[in-house]
Design a protein around this motif. Structure first.
Motif, mmCIF file in Angstrom:
data_model
loop_
_atom_site.group_PDB
_atom_site.id
_atom_site.type_symbol
_atom_site.label_atom_id
_atom_site.label_comp_id
_atom_site.label_asym_id
_atom_site.label_seq_id
_atom_site.Cartn_x
_atom_site.Cartn_y
_atom_site.Cartn_z
ATOM 1 N N PHE A 1 -0.507 -1.152 11.094
ATOM 2 C CA PHE A 1 0.812 -1.743 11.335
ATOM 3 C C PHE A 1 0.800 -2.536 12.643
ATOM 4 N N LYS A 2 0.156 -1.983 13.654
ATOM 5 C CA LYS A 2 0.072 -2.673 14.941
ATOM 6 C C LYS A 2 -0.702 -3.977 14.815
ATOM 7 N N THR A 3 -1.750 -3.954 13.984
ATOM 8 C CA THR A 3 -2.549 -5.159 13.764
ATOM 9 C C THR A 3 -1.718 -6.245 13.093
ATOM 10 N N VAL A 4 -0.911 -5.851 12.107
ATOM 11 C CA VAL A 4 -0.054 -6.806 11.408
ATOM 12 C C VAL A 4 0.898 -7.487 12.390
ATOM 13 N N LYS A 5 1.473 -6.713 13.275
ATOM 14 C CA LYS A 5 2.423 -7.260 14.248
ATOM 15 C C LYS A 5 1.785 -8.326 15.146
ATOM 16 N N LYS A 6 0.482 -8.192 15.391
ATOM 17 C CA LYS A 6 -0.200 -9.098 16.316
ATOM 18 C C LYS A 6 -0.823 -10.319 15.635
ATOM 19 N N LEU A 7 -0.769 -10.371 14.311
ATOM 20 C CA LEU A 7 -1.417 -11.475 13.598
ATOM 21 C C LEU A 7 -0.808 -12.820 13.983
ATOM 22 N N ALA B 1 0.848 -1.192 0.000
ATOM 23 C CA ALA B 1 0.000 0.000 0.000
ATOM 24 C C ALA B 1 0.880 1.237 0.000
ATOM 25 N N GLU B 2 0.373 2.305 -0.576
ATOM 26 C CA GLU B 2 1.095 3.576 -0.577
ATOM 27 C C GLU B 2 1.242 4.110 0.841
ATOM 28 N N LYS B 3 0.215 3.875 1.659
ATOM 29 C CA LYS B 3 0.224 4.377 3.027
ATOM 30 C C LYS B 3 -0.596 3.469 3.941
ATOM 31 N N PHE B 4 -0.076 3.205 5.132
ATOM 32 C CA PHE B 4 -0.782 2.421 6.141
ATOM 33 C C PHE B 4 -1.074 3.280 7.366
ATOM 34 N N PRO B 5 -2.270 3.158 7.932
ATOM 35 C CA PRO B 5 -2.505 3.795 9.234
ATOM 36 C C PRO B 5 -1.625 3.100 10.274
ATOM 37 N N GLU B 6 -1.212 3.811 11.276
ATOM 38 C CA GLU B 6 -0.350 3.219 12.300
ATOM 39 C C GLU B 6 -1.038 2.051 12.999
ATOM 40 N N ASP B 7 -2.347 2.151 13.195
ATOM 41 C CA ASP B 7 -3.083 1.066 13.846
ATOM 42 C C ASP B 7 -3.044 -0.221 13.019
ATOM 43 N N THR C 1 7.228 4.989 1.674
ATOM 44 C CA THR C 1 8.321 5.205 2.634
ATOM 45 C C THR C 1 9.317 4.065 2.695
ATOM 46 N N GLY C 2 8.932 2.893 2.192
ATOM 47 C CA GLY C 2 9.804 1.733 2.284
ATOM 48 C C GLY C 2 9.730 1.048 3.636
ATOM 49 N N ARG C 3 8.783 1.440 4.460
ATOM 50 C CA ARG C 3 8.640 0.834 5.782
ATOM 51 C C ARG C 3 8.016 -0.555 5.664
ATOM 52 N N ALA C 4 8.579 -1.521 6.354
ATOM 53 C CA ALA C 4 8.087 -2.894 6.326
ATOM 54 C C ALA C 4 7.804 -3.366 7.751
ATOM 55 N N VAL C 5 6.642 -3.947 7.942
ATOM 56 C CA VAL C 5 6.243 -4.470 9.257
ATOM 57 C C VAL C 5 5.739 -5.892 9.068
ATOM 58 N N THR C 6 6.122 -6.783 9.975
ATOM 59 C CA THR C 6 5.691 -8.181 9.894
ATOM 60 C C THR C 6 5.161 -8.653 11.237
ATOM 61 N N ASN C 7 4.503 -9.801 11.209
ATOM 62 C CA ASN C 7 4.178 -10.448 12.477
ATOM 63 C C ASN C 7 5.400 -11.233 12.939
ATOM 64 N N ARG C 8 5.303 -11.888 14.083
ATOM 65 C CA ARG C 8 6.490 -12.536 14.660
ATOM 66 C C ARG C 8 7.062 -13.615 13.746
ATOM 67 N N ARG C 9 6.205 -14.446 13.197
ATOM 68 C CA ARG C 9 6.681 -15.540 12.343
ATOM 69 C C ARG C 9 7.157 -15.053 10.976
ATOM 70 N N GLY C 10 6.799 -13.833 10.607
ATOM 71 C CA GLY C 10 7.163 -13.345 9.292
ATOM 72 C C GLY C 10 8.371 -12.436 9.263
#
Length: 202
Positions: free
Chosen positions: A152-158, A144-150, A183-192
Motif C-alpha cells: 500500500f505504501k508503494t502504491v502511494k509513492k508511485l 487483491a484479496e489482501k495487500f501487505p502494508e508495504d 476489506t474494501g480498503r482502497a489506496v491510490t497514488n497522488r494523481r489517482g
C-alpha cells in the motif's frame, strides 16, 4: 485412518470453497468496475496481454474554431489507457500449503513496482504525441484479496510523468489504485485520488 481421511476431505472442501469465494469476489469486483467504465471507455477482456486481465481506453478529440467552422485553430486530444490486474497467487499458495489459513497477502512491493512499470510502458506505446495532443494518462487498477502494508505504501509513492517536446505536444501521467476486496480498503497514488470514487460503492 478413516478419521484422517475425513479431516483431509473437509480440508479439501474448505480450500475449494475458499478458492471459489476469493475468485468470485475479485471477479465480481472486476465485473462491476468494467461495467462502470463502459459508458465512456472501450473495454476489452479478450486478447489482453498478460499479466493484465482487462484493458479500457478513453479517447477524446475536440476541435477549436475561430467564429466560423472553416477557421480551425486547434485539435485537442485527451486519452486514458487503463490496465486491470487481479492477484490470484493467494489461491495457489493456499492450495500448495494445504491449509485454509495459508491465504494471506501475496503482492509484495516489488510486484507492485513491476506491474506499474509494465502498465506505464504499454500505455506509452499507445500514444502518438503531436501538436494537438493535450494529455494521455496511464492508469493501473490492482485487485487483491489482501495487500501487505508495504505494498500500500508503494502504491502511494508511485509516480511516472512524461512531457513531449517540453509540453508543446502534451504530457502523460500515471494513476494507480490498489483495492483490497476482503476489506474494501482502497489506496491510490497522488494523481489517482479520484479513482477511489470507482470503488466507493462496491
Amino acid at each position: 485412518m478413516l478419521r484422517k481421511f475425513f479431516l483431509l476431505f473437509l480440508l479439501t472442501i474448505t480450500l475449494n470453497i475458499l478458492t471459489i469465494s476469493v475468485t468470485m469476489n475479485s471477479n465480481g469486483v472486476l465485473e462491476k468496475l468494467l461495467h462502470s467504465f463502459e459508458d465512456y471507455y472501450t473495454v476489452s477482456t479478450s486478447n489482453v496481454a498478460a499479466p493484465f486481465v482487462a484493458e479500457a481506453e478513453f479517447k477524446s478529440h475536440n476541435e477549436q474554431y475561430m467564429l466560423v467552422r472553416v477557421a480551425k485553430i486547434a485539435d485537442i486530444d485527451s486519452n486514458d489507457f487503463v490496465f486491470f490486474y487481479i492477484d490470484d497467487e493467494i489461491l495457489t499458495q493456499a492450495q500448495n500449503d494445504g491449509r485454509a489459513g495459508a491465504v494471506s497477502a501475496s503482492l509484495p512491493p516489488e510486484k507492485i513496482t513491476e506491474l506499474s512499470e509494465l502498465a506505464w510502458e504499454r500505455g506509452l506505446s499507445k500514444i502518438t504525441p503531436y501538436y494537438g495532443h493535450r494529455n494521455s494518462d496511464v492508469t493501473l487498477i490492482i485487485l487483491a484479496e489482501k495487500f501487505p502494508e508495504d505494498s500500500f505504501k508503494t502504491v502511494k509513492k508511485l509516480k511516472f510523468y512524461k512531457s513531449y517536446k517540453f509540453g508543446l505536444y502534451g504530457w502523460s501521467a500515471f494513476r494507480a489504485l490498489a483495492y483490497e476486496t476482503s476489506t474494501g480498503r482502497a489506496v491510490t497514488n497522488r494523481r489517482g485520488s479520484d479513482l477511489k470514487k470507482l470503488v466507493g460503492s462496491l
